[in-house]
Design an enzyme around this catalytic site. Structure first.
Site, PDB file in Angstrom:
ATOM      1  N   ASP A  87       0.842   0.268  -8.069  1.00 42.13           N
ATOM      2  CA  ASP A  87       0.401  -0.220  -6.760  1.00 42.13           C
ATOM      3  C   ASP A  87      -0.832  -1.113  -6.889  1.00 42.13           C
ATOM      4  OD1 ASP A  87       1.078   0.873  -3.691  1.00 42.13           O
ATOM      5  OD2 ASP A  87      -0.846  -0.139  -3.924  1.00 42.13           O
ATOM      6  N   GLU A 140     -12.898  -8.875   0.661  1.00 43.52           N
ATOM      7  CA  GLU A 140     -13.504  -7.548   0.767  1.00 43.52           C
ATOM      8  C   GLU A 140     -14.076  -7.137  -0.589  1.00 43.52           C
ATOM      9  OE1 GLU A 140     -11.578  -5.103   4.136  1.00 43.52           O
ATOM     10  OE2 GLU A 140     -10.015  -5.354   2.659  1.00 43.52           O
ATOM     11  N   HIS A 197       0.785  -1.252   0.000  1.00 41.62           N
ATOM     12  CA  HIS A 197       0.000   0.000   0.000  1.00 41.62           C
ATOM     13  C   HIS A 197       0.811   1.293   0.000  1.00 41.62           C
ATOM     14  CE1 HIS A 197      -3.176  -2.768   0.927  1.00 41.62           C
ATOM     15  NE2 HIS A 197      -4.005  -1.925   1.474  1.00 41.62           N
ATOM     16  N   HIS A 252     -11.311  -6.955  -5.034  1.00 45.37           N
ATOM     17  CA  HIS A 252     -11.544  -6.069  -3.891  1.00 45.37           C
ATOM     18  C   HIS A 252     -12.369  -4.868  -4.352  1.00 45.37           C
ATOM     19  CE1 HIS A 252     -10.327  -3.012  -0.914  1.00 45.37           C
ATOM     20  NE2 HIS A 252     -10.042  -4.012  -0.106  1.00 45.37           N
ATOM     21  N   GLU A 312     -18.751  -2.770   2.005  1.00 47.89           N
ATOM     22  CA  GLU A 312     -17.969  -1.803   2.776  1.00 47.89           C
ATOM     23  C   GLU A 312     -18.383  -0.364   2.456  1.00 47.89           C
ATOM     24  OE1 GLU A 312     -13.744  -2.406   2.389  1.00 47.89           O
ATOM     25  OE2 GLU A 312     -13.316  -0.429   3.276  1.00 47.89           O
ATOM     26  N   HIS A 328      -3.114  -1.595  -4.651  1.00 46.86           N
ATOM     27  CA  HIS A 328      -4.311  -0.899  -4.164  1.00 46.86           C
ATOM     28  C   HIS A 328      -4.404   0.442  -4.879  1.00 46.86           C
ATOM     29  CE1 HIS A 328      -7.645   0.580  -2.002  1.00 46.86           C
ATOM     30  NE2 HIS A 328      -7.558  -0.260  -0.979  1.00 46.86           N
ATOM     31  N   CYS A 375     -16.620   2.260   2.337  1.00 52.87           N
ATOM     32  CA  CYS A 375     -15.681   2.874   1.378  1.00 52.87           C
ATOM     33  C   CYS A 375     -16.069   2.532  -0.059  1.00 52.87           C
ATOM     34  CB  CYS A 375     -14.265   2.351   1.600  1.00 52.87           C
ATOM     35  SG  CYS A 375     -13.428   3.026   3.017  1.00 52.87           S
ATOM     36  N   CYS A 431     -10.793   2.815   7.698  1.00 53.09           N
ATOM     37  CA  CYS A 431     -10.767   3.490   6.394  1.00 53.09           C
ATOM     38  C   CYS A 431     -12.105   4.154   6.070  1.00 53.09           C
ATOM     39  CB  CYS A 431     -10.415   2.500   5.289  1.00 53.09           C
ATOM     40  SG  CYS A 431     -11.347   0.967   5.357  1.00 53.09           S
ATOM     41  N   CYS A 432     -13.202   3.600   6.624  1.00 57.89           N
ATOM     42  CA  CYS A 432     -14.527   4.074   6.203  1.00 57.89           C
ATOM     43  C   CYS A 432     -14.949   5.422   6.788  1.00 57.89           C
ATOM     44  CB  CYS A 432     -15.577   3.020   6.528  1.00 57.89           C
ATOM     45  SG  CYS A 432     -15.286   1.433   5.716  1.00 57.89           S
TER      46      CYS A 432
HETATM   47  O1  FUB Z   1      -6.497  -1.790   2.446  1.00 61.07           O
HETATM   48  C1  FUB Z   1      -6.814  -0.428   2.589  1.00 61.07           C
HETATM   49  C2  FUB Z   1      -8.272  -0.281   2.911  1.00 61.07           C
HETATM   50  O2  FUB Z   1      -8.557  -0.958   4.111  1.00 61.07           O
HETATM   51  C3  FUB Z   1      -9.177  -0.922   1.883  1.00 61.07           C
HETATM   52  O3  FUB Z   1      -9.580  -0.074   0.863  1.00 61.07           O
HETATM   53  C4  FUB Z   1     -10.311  -1.389   2.697  1.00 61.07           C
HETATM   54  O4  FUB Z   1     -11.067  -2.364   2.063  1.00 61.07           O
HETATM   55  C5  FUB Z   1      -9.628  -1.864   3.959  1.00 61.07           C
HETATM   56  O5  FUB Z   1      -9.105  -3.130   3.777  1.00 61.07           O
HETATM   57 ZN    ZN Z   2     -13.459   1.266   4.371  1.00 60.39          ZN
END
Ligand code: FUB
Ligand code: ZN
Length: 647
Positions: A199, A327, A149, A275, A343, A201, A345, A411-412
């Site tokens: 990356d 996720e 990340h 994801h 989620e 993510h 997010c 994160c949310c």
């Molecule tokens: O991995 C970073 C953030 O944390 C992700 O976007 C969410 O799903 C949670 O895993």
């Molecule tokens: Zn989140």
């Protein structure tokens, strides 16, 4: 809204593109969003900073001290959640910054400046910036893009820096992040001597586009383009990188690079996989690049993926990504209710993506989904008091799901906060000769349509009522087209301009009614959208919802909570012909429309302790009440259900 606001001298968007309103020039003057915006500004933003502080997230910025014990253990993937603590305060800075332009707050600004100074102090001489690697493992930086990340965190810092600069005009954070981006530009790319990586993510891609929109430095857009284009190119960078670390790529915990949408080039992808948050951030960046680079191939891919998501993989609430194990997505039509991951997010990020799609292609199929997440699956992620949250947004509960004050992986909270504090930008957009109204809700807005300054005022109780009065104030008469979104859920709408009815069938295209005329100061548009209670049924392949019905009124999806009916909603059977009435309940959590009617309830009095028997349960009349889904879990603990069994 402060009168001293000036229009920022943002360079023009590509010719012919819609440009979203400046969120700071859209003021929610009453009703639904006024109260949410105020709560987020006054409660959510300050308490989130408190949580970040008391939970030691900000401790990672103590670059002078040796790193202490891990606050979060290393997982089998090699990732600790602490690897991306930077992203949490980056997102908090972004959310807070959006409030500062219209509602200056020196205390919040000082807290941001503090974080910025620490980041500046910790930044490495070559521009590298990531608190984990600087403090703990500098020798390992850029060795594991697949799992750790690094750019995800930098992307969130970058978004924070852009938002803070735009809010305050202070360049310090932006300059720090431009140096970090310079470092990335020097490190990644297809040129010899660089790493041809990206990356796993996604996040930095869309952040770079935001940066580009401020700097107009083509290198920032090129880097975003490179990351998106390189994704999924085979042989995989992640295989090569794993081998360099002395690992076998086959040992990858998630087994497939579909987890990160890196299993094939993005333009070839047609099914939304992996994801969910990653996917939504990637597709948002793809929509941004389709917009900035005028790239029809990315637009086509986005269209395909959007239709796949909405047609086969989206919860009725706008939640997405059913499974906790990745996720994210599983198979199409797999939409379990009680175990829905969905989620917050991901729903917020679907809002980002939908909104971006509509700037290139004014089509209500995009803004309908933006509206769905706004009023349902994203908003459910924050409590009515503004300081409790859901990470997972289930559609059924037996009372086990409670909102939490802070999360192990938070994160949310900052994601839903930044969505709400920047909400104004989603309401309107404009381009030469055109002004689009995407969403409804009481607000005043100021924007430019070409050379004309337009002030709009929406008077409405939306989403509780479908009557909207739109008043226009212009500095001079002007000819332009006003596009009004006619929501996809609406079957009966009426529009008048200064009292004269508009022929909607003749002027509606892709879900937007286009009204072209010489607009005058004081013109008034009235939109009236019927809001009956709709019963929704799921596609037969969505087997979890078979025999069930969901209730929706306007854009709001409803659920039944145990606390309102004195029993588990799972026992209810809703007759197909039951009359359901809507009533505004001023006492419900700040006021909301509730739905009421008569259902049946499966009784258990005559079961004598047996689990099975040859005759079905006896059904008895039972009054029921349904509340907006986004308001659930704000009162006593108890069961909840969106998809009611139909009789
Ligand atoms: O991995 C970073 C953030 O944390 C992700 O976007 C969410 O799903 C949670 O895993
Ligand atoms: Zn989140």
């Amino acid at each position: 809204m402060s009168q001293s606001l000036k229009f920022s001298a943002k360079p023009a968007a590509p010719a012919g593109r819609f440009v979203p309103a400046d969120h700071a020039r859209v003021d929610f003057t009453g009703g639904f969003w006024q109260s949410w915006s105020q709560t987020v500004r006054d409660v959510t933003i300050p308490t989130q900073h408190m949580r970040l502080d008391e939970e030691d997230f900000l401790e990672v910025l103590d670059f002078d001290k040796p790193a202490g014990p891990l606050a979060r253990p290393i997982q089998p993937s090699g990732l600790s959640m602490q690897h991306f603590f930077d992203s949490d305060f980056g997102k908090w800075i972004e959310a807070a910054s959006y409030t500062l332009k219209a509602y200056p707050n020196p205390e919040i600004e000082a807290k941001i400046d503090d974080i910025v100074e620490q980041l500046a102090k910790g930044q490495m001489a070559d521009g590298y910036l990531n608190s984990w690697f600087i403090r703990r493992e500098p020798e390992k930086r850029w060795t594991n893009l697949r799992d750790l990340h690094e750019m995800y965190s930098m992307g969130h810092l970058l978004e924070g820096a852009v938002a803070y600069y735009e809010a305050t005009g202070k360049r310090r954070f932006l300059d720090v992040m431009i140096r970090a981006v310079d470092h990335i530009i020097g490190t990644f790319g297809r040129e010899p001597g660089k790493l041809a990586g990206y990356d796993a993510h996604e996040e930095i891609e869309l952040a770079l586009v935001k940066l580009y929109r401020v700097t107009r430095d083509p290198r920032h857009l090129e880097l975003a383009t490179y990351f998106v284009d390189e994704r999924g190119v085979m042989p995989s960078y992640y295989d090569e990188e794993a081998r360099k670390r002395g690992e076998d790529p086959a040992d990858y915990v998630y087994q497939t690079y579909a987890y990160s949408q890196a299993h094939m080039p993005v333009r070839e992808q047609g099914q939304v996989v992996g994801h969910a948050v990653r996917a939504m951030y990637l597709f948002s960046a793809m929509a941004d690049l389709a917009y900035e680079n005028d790239d029809p191939t990315l637009k086509e891919a986005c269209d395909r993926l959007f239709d796949n998501l909405v047609g086969r993989q989206l919860y009725v609430t706008g939640g997405l990504g059913p499974s906790a194990s990745n996720e994210g997505f599983t198979r199409e039509y797999d939409l379990p209710n009680e175990t829905a991951y969905a989620e917050t997010c991901a729903a917020v990020a679907l809002g980002f993506w939908s909104h971006r799609m509509a700037q290139t292609d004014l089509n209500s199929k995009f803004t309908d989904r933006l509206e769905t997440v706004l009023f349902n699956g994203a908003l459910s992620g924050i409590s009515r008091d503004g300081e409790h949250y859901f990470y997972e947004n289930v559609l059924e509960s037996h009372g086990q799901n409670r909102r939490w004050k802070w999360h192990y992986c938070p994160c949310c909270p900052t994601n839903i906060a930044r969505f709400i504090t920047s909400l104004g930008q989603y309401y309107y957009s404009s381009r030469e000769g055109e002004l689009a109204v995407h969403l409804y809700g009481a607000n005043t807005a100021e924007l430019m349509v070409g050379e004309t300054f337009v002030r709009l005022k929406q008077d409405t109780q939306y989403p509780w009522n479908g009557d909207v009065r739109l008043a226009l104030n212009l500095d001079k008469p002007s000819r332009f087209t006003l596009h009004l979104r006619i929501p996809g859920w609406c079957r009966d709408a009426n529009v008048t301009v200064n009292g004269r009815t508009i022929d909607l069938a003749a002027c509606t295209h892709k879900g937007y009614a286009a009204i072209t005329r010489d607009w005058q100061d004081g013109d008034e548009v009235r939109l009236s959208i019927a809001m009956p209670v709709d019963r929704l049924y799921a596609h037969p392949a969505a087997s979890e919802d078979a025999g069930r019905v969901a209730l929706q009124r306007g854009p709001v999806v409803y659920c039944v909570e145990e606390t309102d009916i004195g029993g588990e909603p799972q026992r209810l059977r809703l007759p197909a012909d039951a009359e359901i009435t809507a009533r505004f309940d001023a006492d419900l959590l700040g006021g909301a429309v509730v739905l009421e009617g008569q259902a049946l309830e499966a009784g258990s009095e005559d079961w004598d302790g047996s689990l099975y028997r040859t005759s079905p349960p006896v059904l008895k009349p039972k009054a029921f009440k349904a509340i907006p889904y986004h308001l659930w879990a704000n009162r006593e603990a108890g069961a909840m259900l969106v998809w009611l069994q139909e009789k």
